[in-house]
Design a protein around this motif. Structure first.
Motif, PDB file in Angstrom:
ATOM      1  N   PRO A 122     -18.368  22.763 -40.462  1.00  0.00           N
ATOM      2  CA  PRO A 122     -18.147  21.344 -40.763  1.00  0.00           C
ATOM      3  C   PRO A 122     -16.830  21.076 -41.475  1.00  0.00           C
ATOM      4  O   PRO A 122     -16.243  20.000 -41.318  1.00  0.00           O
ATOM      5  CB  PRO A 122     -19.343  20.989 -41.643  1.00  0.00           C
ATOM      6  CG  PRO A 122     -20.416  21.941 -41.236  1.00  0.00           C
ATOM      7  CD  PRO A 122     -19.701  23.222 -40.932  1.00  0.00           C
ATOM      8  N   ARG A 123     -16.326  22.035 -42.246  1.00  0.00           N
ATOM      9  CA  ARG A 123     -15.086  21.811 -42.988  1.00  0.00           C
ATOM     10  C   ARG A 123     -13.909  21.536 -42.049  1.00  0.00           C
ATOM     11  O   ARG A 123     -12.971  20.818 -42.421  1.00  0.00           O
ATOM     12  CB  ARG A 123     -14.768  22.998 -43.881  1.00  0.00           C
ATOM     13  CG  ARG A 123     -14.429  24.271 -43.101  1.00  0.00           C
ATOM     14  CD  ARG A 123     -13.963  25.411 -43.999  1.00  0.00           C
ATOM     15  NE  ARG A 123     -13.624  26.576 -43.210  1.00  0.00           N
ATOM     16  CZ  ARG A 123     -14.485  27.509 -42.835  1.00  0.00           C
ATOM     17  NH1 ARG A 123     -15.752  27.409 -43.220  1.00  0.00           N
ATOM     18  NH2 ARG A 123     -14.097  28.537 -42.104  1.00  0.00           N
ATOM     19  N   LEU A 157     -13.954  19.793 -39.349  1.00  0.00           N
ATOM     20  CA  LEU A 157     -14.008  18.369 -39.047  1.00  0.00           C
ATOM     21  C   LEU A 157     -13.592  17.542 -40.258  1.00  0.00           C
ATOM     22  O   LEU A 157     -12.901  16.526 -40.130  1.00  0.00           O
ATOM     23  CB  LEU A 157     -15.421  17.991 -38.615  1.00  0.00           C
ATOM     24  CG  LEU A 157     -15.953  18.720 -37.383  1.00  0.00           C
ATOM     25  CD1 LEU A 157     -17.473  18.635 -37.335  1.00  0.00           C
ATOM     26  CD2 LEU A 157     -15.355  18.140 -36.117  1.00  0.00           C
ATOM     27  N   GLY A 158     -14.014  17.973 -41.435  1.00  0.00           N
ATOM     28  CA  GLY A 158     -13.698  17.240 -42.645  1.00  0.00           C
ATOM     29  C   GLY A 158     -12.208  17.173 -42.919  1.00  0.00           C
ATOM     30  O   GLY A 158     -11.702  16.142 -43.387  1.00  0.00           O
ATOM     31  N   GLU A 177     -25.177  23.781 -38.264  1.00  0.00           N
ATOM     32  CA  GLU A 177     -24.442  23.174 -39.369  1.00  0.00           C
ATOM     33  C   GLU A 177     -23.384  22.201 -38.858  1.00  0.00           C
ATOM     34  O   GLU A 177     -23.188  21.115 -39.423  1.00  0.00           O
ATOM     35  CB  GLU A 177     -23.775  24.255 -40.222  1.00  0.00           C
ATOM     36  CG  GLU A 177     -24.747  25.224 -40.877  1.00  0.00           C
ATOM     37  CD  GLU A 177     -24.012  26.323 -41.635  1.00  0.00           C
ATOM     38  OE1 GLU A 177     -22.777  26.215 -41.787  1.00  0.00           O
ATOM     39  OE2 GLU A 177     -24.673  27.277 -42.067  1.00  0.00           O
ATOM     40  N   ILE A 178     -22.696  22.585 -37.794  1.00  0.00           N
ATOM     41  CA  ILE A 178     -21.614  21.747 -37.265  1.00  0.00           C
ATOM     42  C   ILE A 178     -22.133  20.380 -36.839  1.00  0.00           C
ATOM     43  O   ILE A 178     -21.529  19.341 -37.153  1.00  0.00           O
ATOM     44  CB  ILE A 178     -20.916  22.469 -36.094  1.00  0.00           C
ATOM     45  CG1 ILE A 178     -20.158  23.698 -36.597  1.00  0.00           C
ATOM     46  CG2 ILE A 178     -19.958  21.526 -35.366  1.00  0.00           C
ATOM     47  CD1 ILE A 178     -19.646  24.613 -35.497  1.00  0.00           C
ATOM     48  N   ARG A 233     -24.483  18.676 -37.889  1.00  0.00           N
ATOM     49  CA  ARG A 233     -24.945  17.823 -38.987  1.00  0.00           C
ATOM     50  C   ARG A 233     -23.790  17.112 -39.701  1.00  0.00           C
ATOM     51  O   ARG A 233     -24.028  16.290 -40.595  1.00  0.00           O
ATOM     52  CB  ARG A 233     -25.765  18.638 -39.993  1.00  0.00           C
ATOM     53  CG  ARG A 233     -27.144  19.016 -39.480  1.00  0.00           C
ATOM     54  CD  ARG A 233     -28.078  19.395 -40.629  1.00  0.00           C
ATOM     55  NE  ARG A 233     -27.648  20.617 -41.304  1.00  0.00           N
ATOM     56  CZ  ARG A 233     -28.083  21.831 -40.996  1.00  0.00           C
ATOM     57  NH1 ARG A 233     -28.949  21.998 -40.007  1.00  0.00           N
ATOM     58  NH2 ARG A 233     -27.656  22.896 -41.666  1.00  0.00           N
ATOM     59  N   SER A 234     -22.562  17.404 -39.316  1.00  0.00           N
ATOM     60  CA  SER A 234     -21.415  16.759 -39.949  1.00  0.00           C
ATOM     61  C   SER A 234     -21.402  15.262 -39.641  1.00  0.00           C
ATOM     62  O   SER A 234     -21.538  14.847 -38.486  1.00  0.00           O
ATOM     63  CB  SER A 234     -20.106  17.384 -39.464  1.00  0.00           C
ATOM     64  OG  SER A 234     -18.995  16.613 -39.881  1.00  0.00           O
ATOM     65  N   ASP A 235     -21.195  14.453 -40.660  1.00  0.00           N
ATOM     66  CA  ASP A 235     -21.103  13.005 -40.473  1.00  0.00           C
ATOM     67  C   ASP A 235     -19.852  12.611 -39.701  1.00  0.00           C
ATOM     68  O   ASP A 235     -19.751  11.488 -39.216  1.00  0.00           O
ATOM     69  CB  ASP A 235     -21.087  12.291 -41.830  1.00  0.00           C
ATOM     70  CG  ASP A 235     -22.413  12.415 -42.563  1.00  0.00           C
ATOM     71  OD1 ASP A 235     -23.438  12.622 -41.888  1.00  0.00           O
ATOM     72  OD2 ASP A 235     -22.407  12.318 -43.804  1.00  0.00           O
ATOM     73  N   HIS A 236     -18.900  13.530 -39.603  1.00  0.00           N
ATOM     74  CA  HIS A 236     -17.640  13.210 -38.930  1.00  0.00           C
ATOM     75  C   HIS A 236     -17.694  13.462 -37.426  1.00  0.00           C
ATOM     76  O   HIS A 236     -16.779  13.062 -36.703  1.00  0.00           O
ATOM     77  CB  HIS A 236     -16.505  14.047 -39.525  1.00  0.00           C
ATOM     78  CG  HIS A 236     -16.341  13.899 -41.003  1.00  0.00           C
ATOM     79  ND1 HIS A 236     -15.995  12.708 -41.605  1.00  0.00           N
ATOM     80  CD2 HIS A 236     -16.490  14.804 -42.014  1.00  0.00           C
ATOM     81  CE1 HIS A 236     -15.925  12.875 -42.913  1.00  0.00           C
ATOM     82  NE2 HIS A 236     -16.229  14.137 -43.185  1.00  0.00           N
TER      83      HIS A 236
END
Length: 287
Positions: free
Chosen positions: A103-104, A106-107, A137-138, A140-143
């Motif tokens: 996710p980071r 994407l963040g 995990e990926i 679930r990213s809001d982005h």
């Protein structure tokens, strides 16, 4: 969650502006200008500048969303890409992020590009074993707005060919996790430009597996992929007939034509109609 249109994605190298017009008018649902793999390292600085014009052409159909593939977010090239994008007079509606593994990734891109009133749709390109392992995990990213699969890098990383069997596990994992998250997933390009039969066959297989679309690397592939992924008028009419019959029967099992239709088939029909409306709406909203 707002998503970019699914269906046909067309990727065009950012250092070849003579191909921009054909990319816009080829009939794709999403046209991406590329700053990553299709651009030689020496041409990347020029591509960042040239790609600005991809988003300012007046001949782009309203049905085609415009986007860009940046370099992998952990590279120096990506930092330069994001700095350049911030100054584009017309921002991309879609940003494809390669080598997403957490996710980071994407963040980082979201932090650089999101501004009040303007948030590009971020798609993660899944092309490594670590990415497949981390899909839960990926997604679930809001982005995250959607996923793409990259067979070339994935096959290289596991030491296999790009044939159907060695790619099936990863494709199935992407479909499962994307469906659980309620986001679309787009398949990898088919790299044999002269094999339209092979392109059609692979498009049918990934559509039946659950993919919402497939990417292309040449305009000549667009029509073949579109024939597979865009519902025909007959399919839409059948879906409407199924939904109408089910509503008349108050949800009971009914017969439509030669088929017995139960709740799962009714839901499939509702989903098809919903996707058609969503894709039409998203195509207009991204302009």
């Amino acid at each position: 969650m707002t998503t970019a249109p699914a269906g046909v994605w067309l990727i065009t190298p950012g250092h070849t502006p003579t191909r921009f017009a054909s990319a816009h008018t080829a009939g794709a649902d999403v046209a991406l200008v590329d700053l990553e793999d299709s651009v030689p390292p020496a041409a990347k600085p020029a591509a960042r500048t040239t790609a600005r014009a991809f988003f300012t052409r007046p001949d782009t159909p309203a049905s085609c969303a415009l986007g860009i593939r940046i370099n992998a977010p952990t590279t120096r090239e990506a930092i330069q890409d994001l700095a350049a994008l911030a100054d584009y007079p017309v921002p991309p509606a879609v940003v494809l992020i390669p080598k997403v593994e957490a996710p980071r990734d994407l963040g980082v891109v979201a932090a650089a590009l999101d501004v009040p009133g303007r948030r590009p749709l971020l798609y993660g390109l899944i092309e490594t074993p670590h990415a497949v392992q981390n899909l839960s995990e990926i997604v679930r990213s809001d982005h995250l707005s959607g996923l793409l699969f990259g067979t070339a890098d994935y096959a290289g990383s596991i030491g296999s060919t790009r044939a159907w069997e060695p790619m099936l596990y990863a494709r199935s994992a992407l479909v499962t996790h994307a469906a659980a998250a309620g986001i679309p997933v787009i398949d990898s390009p088919y790299f044999d430009l002269d094999d339209q039969d092979g392109l059609h066959a692979e498009s049918v297989r990934v559509r039946d597996l659950g993919f919402r679309g497939k990417s292309c690397v040449h305009p000549r592939q667009v029509a073949t992929v579109a024939d597979v992924f865009r519902p025909t008028p007959e399919q839409i009419a059948h879906a409407r007939a199924v939904v109408a019959a089910a509503e008349d029967a108050a949800g009971g099992i009914v017969r439509v034509g030669h088929q017995m239709i139960g709740p799962p088939m009714v839901q499939d029909a509702r989903d098809l109609l919903a996707r058609t409306r969503t894709d039409e709406t998203a195509a207009g909203a991204t302009q």
